[in-house]
Design a protein around this motif. Structure first.
Motif, short mmCIF file in Angstrom:
data_model
loop_
_atom_site.label_atom_id
_atom_site.label_comp_id
_atom_site.label_asym_id
_atom_site.label_seq_id
_atom_site.Cartn_x
_atom_site.Cartn_y
_atom_site.Cartn_z
N ALA A 52 0.73 -1.25 -0.14
CA ALA A 52 0.46 -0.03 -0.03
C ALA A 52 0.92 1.28 -0.17
O ALA A 52 0.38 2.42 -1.04
CB ALA A 52 -1.17 -0.07 0.89
N ASN A 53 2.04 1.31 0.63
CA ASN A 53 2.85 2.54 0.90
C ASN A 53 3.90 2.66 -0.81
O ASN A 53 3.61 3.39 -1.02
CB ASN A 53 3.99 2.37 2.37
N THR A 54 3.57 1.76 -0.93
CA THR A 54 4.51 1.88 -2.04
C THR A 54 3.83 2.56 -3.52
O THR A 54 4.23 3.29 -4.53
CB THR A 54 5.13 0.56 -2.75
N ILE A 55 2.06 1.40 -3.26
CA ILE A 55 0.94 2.04 -4.64
C ILE A 55 0.93 4.20 -4.39
O ILE A 55 1.44 4.71 -5.42
CB ILE A 55 -0.35 2.04 -4.13
N ILE A 56 1.16 4.09 -2.57
CA ILE A 56 0.93 5.71 -2.53
C ILE A 56 2.30 6.20 -3.14
O ILE A 56 2.19 7.45 -3.61
CB ILE A 56 0.43 5.98 -0.60
N ASP A 57 3.13 6.19 -2.58
CA ASP A 57 4.63 7.11 -3.42
C ASP A 57 5.06 6.64 -4.46
O ASP A 57 5.28 7.96 -5.76
CB ASP A 57 6.24 5.80 -3.76
N GLU A 58 4.50 5.70 -5.33
CA GLU A 58 4.07 5.78 -6.98
C GLU A 58 3.17 6.89 -7.19
O GLU A 58 3.70 7.81 -8.55
CB GLU A 58 3.70 4.34 -7.60
N ALA A 59 2.00 6.95 -7.21
CA ALA A 59 0.84 8.33 -7.11
C ALA A 59 1.47 9.26 -6.65
O ALA A 59 1.89 10.32 -7.77
CB ALA A 59 -0.10 7.73 -5.79
N HIS A 60 2.40 9.50 -5.85
CA HIS A 60 3.11 10.99 -5.66
C HIS A 60 4.05 10.66 -6.89
O HIS A 60 4.20 11.97 -6.98
CB HIS A 60 3.45 11.49 -4.66
N LYS A 61 5.02 9.92 -7.21
CA LYS A 61 5.79 10.45 -7.79
C LYS A 61 5.22 10.48 -9.41
O LYS A 61 5.98 11.21 -9.97
CB LYS A 61 7.27 9.32 -7.91
N ASN A 62 3.84 10.84 -9.43
CA ASN A 62 3.24 10.90 -10.64
C ASN A 62 2.18 12.04 -10.23
O ASN A 62 1.10 11.87 -11.01
CB ASN A 62 2.60 9.73 -10.98
N ASP A 63 2.53 12.85 -9.55
CA ASP A 63 1.58 13.50 -9.03
C ASP A 63 -0.01 13.60 -9.28
O ASP A 63 -1.07 14.51 -9.52
CB ASP A 63 1.91 14.91 -10.29
N TYR A 64 0.10 12.51 -8.66
CA TYR A 64 -1.43 11.59 -8.08
C TYR A 64 -1.66 11.53 -7.53
O TYR A 64 -1.16 10.95 -6.01
CB TYR A 64 -1.91 10.26 -9.37
N THR A 65 -2.44 13.31 -6.73
CA THR A 65 -2.90 12.86 -5.18
C THR A 65 -4.65 12.19 -4.86
O THR A 65 -4.75 12.69 -4.00
CB THR A 65 -3.02 14.22 -5.20
N ASP A 66 -5.09 11.68 -6.44
CA ASP A 66 -6.30 11.03 -5.84
C ASP A 66 -6.87 10.26 -5.48
O ASP A 66 -6.85 9.28 -6.10
CB ASP A 66 -7.62 11.85 -7.20
#
Length: 115
Positions: A52-66
């Motif tokens: 889960a934390n890695t998915i959130i990290d990838e989201a942030h790397k992709n400027d995805y916050t939704d």
């Protein structure tokens, strides 16, 4: 960001943290809640949270916050709502117990390409 981009970074994160028995269902035109449903298993609670934390990290790397996360530190199942992509991360026992894949039987099970 396209729904397939979100799906791809989520699958990358799952692969990076060794999620097991990952399945993806294309629910476009079937479900009004999301276009893709993903399920994966983790060998332990610690691995579940690492995925889960890695998915959130990838989201942030992709400027995805939704996104939203359902579950607690002690949960055996976490749900990550990434908008058009829903990711369910289970311990093996919880996945067997809830058997959510039966809810997506009307969708198209997708083949996942391994890197």
């Amino acid at each position: 960001m396209k729904n397939t981009d979100v799906l791809n970074f989520a699958l990358k994160a799952i692969s990076d943290r060794h999620g097991e028995d990952t399945e993806v269902y294309d629910m476009q035109g079937v479900s009004i809640l999301a276009d893709y449903y993903v399920s994966t298993s983790a060998g332990s609670n610690r691995q579940l949270h690492a995925i889960a934390n890695t998915i959130i990290d990838e989201a942030h790397k992709n400027d995805y916050t939704d996104y939203r996360i359902e579950g607690t530190r002690d949960s055996n199942w976490l749900l990550l709502d990434l908008g058009d992509v829903i990711v369910n991360i289970f311990t093996r026992e919880a996945r067997d117990f809830y058997n959510l894949e039966k809810l997506w039987a009307n969708g198209k099970k997708m083949e996942i390409k391994e890197d």
